[in-house]
Every structure is written in structure tokens, then in C-alpha cells.
Design an enzyme around this catalytic site. Structure first.
Site, short mmCIF file in Angstrom:
data_model
loop_
_atom_site.label_atom_id
_atom_site.label_comp_id
_atom_site.label_asym_id
_atom_site.label_seq_id
_atom_site.Cartn_x
_atom_site.Cartn_y
_atom_site.Cartn_z
N SER A 157 -7.75 0.99 3.03
CA SER A 157 -8.07 0.39 1.98
C SER A 157 -9.33 -0.63 2.08
O SER A 157 -9.59 -1.20 3.23
CB SER A 157 -6.92 -0.36 1.14
OG SER A 157 -7.35 -0.91 0.06
N THR B 147 -4.14 -0.78 -7.32
CA THR B 147 -4.94 0.38 -7.83
C THR B 147 -4.13 1.55 -7.85
O THR B 147 -2.91 1.58 -7.19
CB THR B 147 -6.10 0.47 -6.68
OG1 THR B 147 -6.88 1.55 -7.22
CG2 THR B 147 -5.54 1.09 -5.25
N THR C 95 -10.23 0.01 -9.90
CA THR C 95 -9.15 -0.60 -9.29
C THR C 95 -8.88 -1.96 -10.29
O THR C 95 -9.75 -2.06 -11.33
CB THR C 95 -9.32 -1.14 -7.95
OG1 THR C 95 -9.27 0.20 -6.95
CG2 THR C 95 -8.17 -1.92 -7.08
N ARG D 228 0.69 -1.24 0.06
CA ARG D 228 -0.07 -0.18 -0.02
C ARG D 228 0.98 1.23 0.06
O ARG D 228 1.96 1.05 0.70
CB ARG D 228 -0.81 0.00 1.29
CG ARG D 228 -1.71 0.97 1.36
CD ARG D 228 -2.89 0.90 0.36
NE ARG D 228 -4.08 1.92 0.82
CZ ARG D 228 -5.22 2.10 -0.02
NH1 ARG D 228 -5.03 1.69 -1.37
NH2 ARG D 228 -6.03 2.60 0.30
O1 DON Z 1 -7.80 1.20 -1.91
C1 DON Z 1 -9.06 1.40 -2.01
O2 DON Z 1 -9.87 0.79 -1.11
C2 DON Z 1 -9.50 2.27 -2.92
N1 DON Z 1 -8.45 3.10 -3.30
C3 DON Z 1 -9.69 1.53 -4.20
C4 DON Z 1 -10.17 2.46 -5.38
C5 DON Z 1 -11.10 1.91 -5.96
O3 DON Z 1 -11.35 0.89 -6.08
C6 DON Z 1 -11.58 2.72 -7.07
N2 DON Z 1 -11.77 3.93 -6.71
N3 DON Z 1 -11.85 4.70 -6.14
#
Ligand code: DON
Length: 575
Positions: free
Chosen positions: A455, A402, A384, A102
């Protein structure tokens, strides 16, 4: 890293040379099957790359590394080297592992960095600066994470795994209708237009669009990938690539420094393990909320005889919704980066007793209230990407990564050819401000230098008696946990095949706002009426998530890969 592996310099990948022993399929309700291995991803080309690595003697981790780098070329909306993600591994021998790559907040980040004097998030010309500015960029983790997973569990030489992606970037890939539509979406054009370094990647030199069928060559990206190919992680976090990143940051008022890059470390963590109806669920621990909340919701649902209630009937959807409401409330209250939140009650959240207590509060005749005085969560877009891999031994990888928004910050590093994430927007940027309109300011996920933002990504592997059965996951912001859960329920409770399970219509509820999302044409009007009569509010959207899964039948050892038809360029390769 480079010496201990068997050299496989004869890797023969070429997208132009389709190998007849591979069965490949775009997507849909039927699985693509094989005996030896499969990759299911949002990019059919990248799935082929992964399977070629398996054919060359690589294991599931090798194939995952190669697929991930290939997707940084072929699936720029989310495939990345400038973002971050999570990888779950389950070996045929029972070994499990979780890799956390991450993004981190830069050292110069502060709790209130996005706020004006009234405590509101500042907007620039294109949107709130926690998502729409160079200051939204977190320190990328992908390259470090893939290297760590490879060092721990890979078998082929690193450089051979990156070779296909260097080639794809340099030789070019055909522009698909999806890529064309994405690049030329009017809003996106404006975002790319903010940076000449981005414009020159996504449009022709004269500013004209690439058309479907055109060859899209990414030379700078090819060079960056070659540095990673030759030097591993150091090819990104040091040397020329690091110089390009830090120079670009300095010139554009960004925060990331060489110290940030050099301090970045991927982390191997202990996976979350939970049982559900005689299956083991292995998934990602914090800083993902995915594994904990998936497990908590499944624990609540274990107390209902779901197989006797019609799939997607009003009663079934009610039970699902009430479990989601409770799971997502705990997500908001308790979860953040474990390195900064030592007191998260993970053991309690995962306990069957906690689930039982929550289950008792579910009223079968009416919906529960979502307490508006507590916390709220916002909807996120769906950009993502997830892919799943199985090799001939039955080892499985489930990987979600992502850039946050589709194409992340939309900012390409000049000369390095890759997009930067805008993951800083996943922090709770307004401390203490938490309300029904979607702001959330709970402490565990506030900005601190070097903290990882919470996340929802939920790469998961389901096993039975220690043997991996299937791997799954999805994009979709906060909807990810619910998509993954419904895929699992569809297989375990409803006896669906893996392909049916990811195609089936799904729903999403995230506590606040107190509304349930249905997929268009997913649920019949009379079911919706009955469901609403229990007090639920419904809104409809085109689709929720896009799951990618692989399954291995423990008796026949036949492998099935399934790519969700919701992903236009997705596909399975199997052999
Ligand atoms: O890590 C996360 O949960 C998010 N940044 C994932 C992003 C996503 O799936 C699409 N959009 N916002």
C-alpha cells in the site's frame, strides 16, 4: 473488551442536535480551533461523531474508532467495514503504535489468478478482473483493526463507540451533492448495476436516483453495525455477517470462505520512526510503503536548505521531483508484505547514508533519467480517505483506510449492506512483466495466499521532543506519500500554518512513468516553463489528494484542525 472500560451509556450524539460548544467548519485555508480536541475528516458528520466521543470522555483512539465506523455510513466511497487500512498513534506520554488492518489475499488466491494463457490480465465487460470482479476482493481488515486499537488503547465501552453509526445508518443521512454526483456517475451506475444487492442500496426502490437533500437510510448496514456493536470483531468475522458474506461469495463465484474470515488478524507493528530537522516523523511500516519512502525522501531533502529556496519555485520543484524519483524507485524494488518478505532492506532505506548517496546523484541543472529497463508504476485514482484526531491530553491518531477504488468493487454483500473492497488489484498481478506502460511485476508484492498487498497509505504523526505536534495523511493512491511529505515540508521548512500547508498546491512524481503531475492553477506558467527547461515533463490534473490534519501548539495548547478544501463533504469539528 466490553468489561474493562468505563460505561458511557449516556453518549448523547445526535446529528440533528448541534452542540453549541463545538466549532465546526467545512474546509479551507483557515483552521478550526479549540482547546479540548478536534477531528478532521472527509465527512463533516463523522467529524462531529468523533468530537462528541471526546466530549463524552473518550480519548483519541475512542474518537477514531467512532469516526471510522461513522464514515462507513456517511462516506461510502472509502469509509468502510469491507476494506482495510492503517492507524498510527502517538500518545502525549510518548507512546507510539502502528495498527495494520490491511486486507489479505484469500487462501484460494494464486500468483497467476488474473492472467490468461498469454500472461495478460483478463478483462470482463467492465474492466480488468483484478479490479472489476468479485475475485478482486481481499479479506477485509477494518473491523479487526479498529477492535485491536481499541483493546490496546481505548478507554470507553466499545458498544458506545459504534452506537452513533448504527443510528446514522438507521435514521439516515442527507444526500449531499457529492454523494448524488458519485452515485449517478454513468460509469459507476454500470458497475453498481452488475449486482442487485448494490443497486438497491444506491438507488431508490423504483430505480430513481436519490436527490440532494433526500434522506438516505441504510437498514442492512445498520443491522451489520449493530452486530459489530454487540459482538465486536466476532460480529463481522463470525455469525450472521460471516454467513451473509460467505453465502454471497459462494453464489457469485467469489473466493472468500469462512476460514478466510476466521483466520484474519489485525497486527500491531512497530511504527517507522525517522528524524527530520529536529522533528520526529512516526509513520506506517510495510505492508505500507508510506512510512519508509516518506522517511527516505525527507532524508534526501534534509541536505538542501529548502527554506531558502522559494516554495514551489522551479528549483524547489526540481529538488522535490528528484527526491521523489529516487524514493519511488526503491518502493518498487524492495517493498511488500513483511510477513512474506523477510529480507527487505528497511534499515538501509531509512539510513541517512543511503539518502546522502542518493542526494549526491541529483544534478541541479537537469533531471535524472528514470531507467526504463527497470520497473514502472501505474497511476491510481484518488478514492481513499484519511482522518486525524487529537484529544485534550494531546494524544493523536492518524488513520487512513480504503476500499481501493472509490466504492471499491462496487459490490454490496446481499443483506449486509456494506461494500467490498477491490484491493487485490494492489498486488503485482503479472509476475516478471515490468515496463514503461505501467505494468509492474516485481517479486515482493506478487500474490500469495494470505499475503497483504503493498500500500501507499501514509498516516503520519510529527512530534517534537516526544510530544505530538501534528497528525496528517491523505488519500490518492501512490500520490499519498508525496502529499503527506509536502504537507510536512510546508510546516517545518516553510513555516505555514497547518491549514495553509494542506491547501498549498502540490506536485507528484513516482519514478515511472517519468512525468510530473501539477495541480490545475497550482503552479504559474513561467515556473512551469523554467521547470520544464530542466528536462521534466508535466501533466496537469484537477487536484492531488485531500489531506486532513490536526495540530497542537505546544506552548498555548490550542488545537487546530484543518480539512482540505479538495474534499467536498469534509470538515473539522473542534471544541
Ligand atoms: O493502499 C493503497 O495504496 C491504495 N489501495 C489506495 C487507493 C487509493 O488511494 C485510491 N485509489 N486507487
Amino acid at each position: 473488551m466490553f468489561n474493562k472500560k468505563i460505561s458511557r451509556s449516556f453518549i448523547t450524539f445526535s446529528i440533528l442536535l448541534f452542540v453549541l460548544t463545538t466549532t465546526a467548519d467545512a474546509a479551507g485555508r483557515k483552521a478550526t480551533r479549540g482547546y479540548n480536541g478536534a477531528v478532521a475528516s472527509s465527512s463533516a458528520i463523522a467529524s462531529e461523531v468523533g468530537v462528541q466521543i471526546l466530549k463524552d470522555g473518550g480519548n483519541a483512539i475512542d474518537a477514531a474508532v467512532a469516526t471510522a465506523f461513522a464514515m462507513a455510513v456517511t462516506h461510502p466511497t472509502a469509509g468502510n467495514i469491507g476494506g482495510g487500512g492503517f492507524l498510527i498513534y502517538h500518545g502525549a506520554d510518548g507512546e507510539t503504535a502502528a495498527f495494520d488492518f490491511r486486507e489479505k489475499a484469500p487462501l484460494a488466491a494464486t500468483r497467476d489468478m488474473y492472467l490468461d494463457e498469454n500472461g495478460k490480465v483478463i478483462n470482463n465487460d467492465i474492466g480488468p478482473i483484478d479490479h472489476f470482479s468479485i475475485k478482486a476482493v481481499g479479506v477485509p481488515g477494518t473491523v479487526a483493526g479498529l477492535e485491536l486499537a481499541h483493546e490496546r488503547l481505548g478507554s470507553l465501552v466499545w458498544s458506545d463507540l459504534i452506537a452513533p453509526s448504527v443510528k446514522l445508518a438507521r435514521q439516515g443521512i442527507p444526500i449531499t451533492f457529492k454523494l448524488h454526483d458519485d452515485f449517478n456517475n454513468p460509469r459507476r451506475k454500470g458497475w453498481f448495476g452488475q449486482y442487485p444487492s448494490s443497486e438497491k442500496i444506491f438507488y431508490k426502490a423504483n430505480g430513481e436516483p436519490y436527490l440532494p437533500g433526500d434522506l438516505w437510510v441504510q437498514s442492512d448496514l445498520g443491522d451489520t453495525l449493530e452486530r459489530i456493536q454487540n459482538n465486536g470483531k466476532e460480529g463481522f468475522y463470525s455469525g450472521k455477517t460471516a454467513e451473509l458474506i460467505t453465502k454471497f461469495m459462494k453464489e457469485n463465484d467469489g473466493l472468500i470462505t469462512l476460514e478466510d474470515l476466521q483466520k484474519y488478524d489485525a497486527i500491531e507493528r512497530k511504527p517507522i520512526k525517522n528524524s527530520y530537522r529536529n522533528h520526529e516523523i512516526i509513520s506506517m511500516p510495510p505492508p505500507s510503503s508510506g512510512g519508509v519512502i516518506l522517511s527516505e525522501m525527507l532524508n534526501i531533502l534534509e541536505g538542501f536548505e529548502l527554506n531558502k529556496i522559494g516554495h514551489n519555485s522551479a528549483e524547489y520543484l526540481h529538488i522535490l521531483t528528484e527526491s521523489m524519483r529516487r524514493g519511488y524507485a526503491d518502493r518498487a524494488n524492495y517493498l511488500g508484505d513483511p510477513d512474506f518478505n523477510e529480507d527487505m532492506p528497511i534499515t538501509k532505506l531509512l539510513s541517512k547514508k543511503h539518502a546522502q548517496d542518493l542526494r549526491k546523484t541529483i544534478d541541479m541543472t537537469t533531471k535524472s533519467e528514470s531507467d526504463p529497463a527497470l520497473f514502472a508504476q501505474i497511476y491510481e485514482s484518488e478514492e481513499t480517505t484519511h482522518f486525524s484526531v487529537v484529544d485534550k491530553e494531546g494524544n493523536m491518531v492518524s488513520l487512513t483506510y480504503t476500499l481501493e477504488f472509490g466504492y471499491g468493487s462496487h459490490i454490496v454483500v446481499e443483506g449486509a449492506g456494506f461494500l467490498l473492497n477491490n484491493e487485490m488489484g494492489d498486488f503485482n498481478e503479472q509476475p516478471g512483466v515490468t515496463n514503461l506502460s505501467g505494468e509492474i511485476g516485481t517479486p515482493p508484492n506478487q500474490i500469495r495466499p494470505e499475503q497483504r498487498m503493498l500500500s501507499s497509505m501514509t498516516p503520519a504523526i510529527v512530534a517534537k521532543e516526544g510530544v505530538p505536534l501534528f497528525a496528517t495523511g491523505s488519500p490518492g493512491g501512490k500520490t499519498i506519500i508525496n502529499t503527506t511529505m509536502q504537507t510536512i515540508l510546508n510546516v517545518i521548512d516553510h513555516g505555514m500554518t497547518i491549514a495553509e500547508s494542506i491547501e498549498a498546491p502540490r506536485i507528484h512524481h513516482q519514478w515511472l512513468p517519468d512525468v510530473t503531475t501539477f495541480e490545475k492553477h497550482g503552479i504559474s506558467f513561467d515556473t512551469k516553463d523554467k521547470y520544464e527547461s530542466l528536462g521534466h515533463k508535466v501533466r496537469t490534473r484537477n487536484s492531488i489528494g485531500s489531506a486532513m490534519a490536526v495540530y497542537r501548539d505546544p506552548e498555548t495548547e490550542i488545537i487546530s484542525g484543518a480539512a482540505d478544501s479538495r474534499a467536498e463533504d469534509g470538515g473539522v469539528a473542534a471544541y
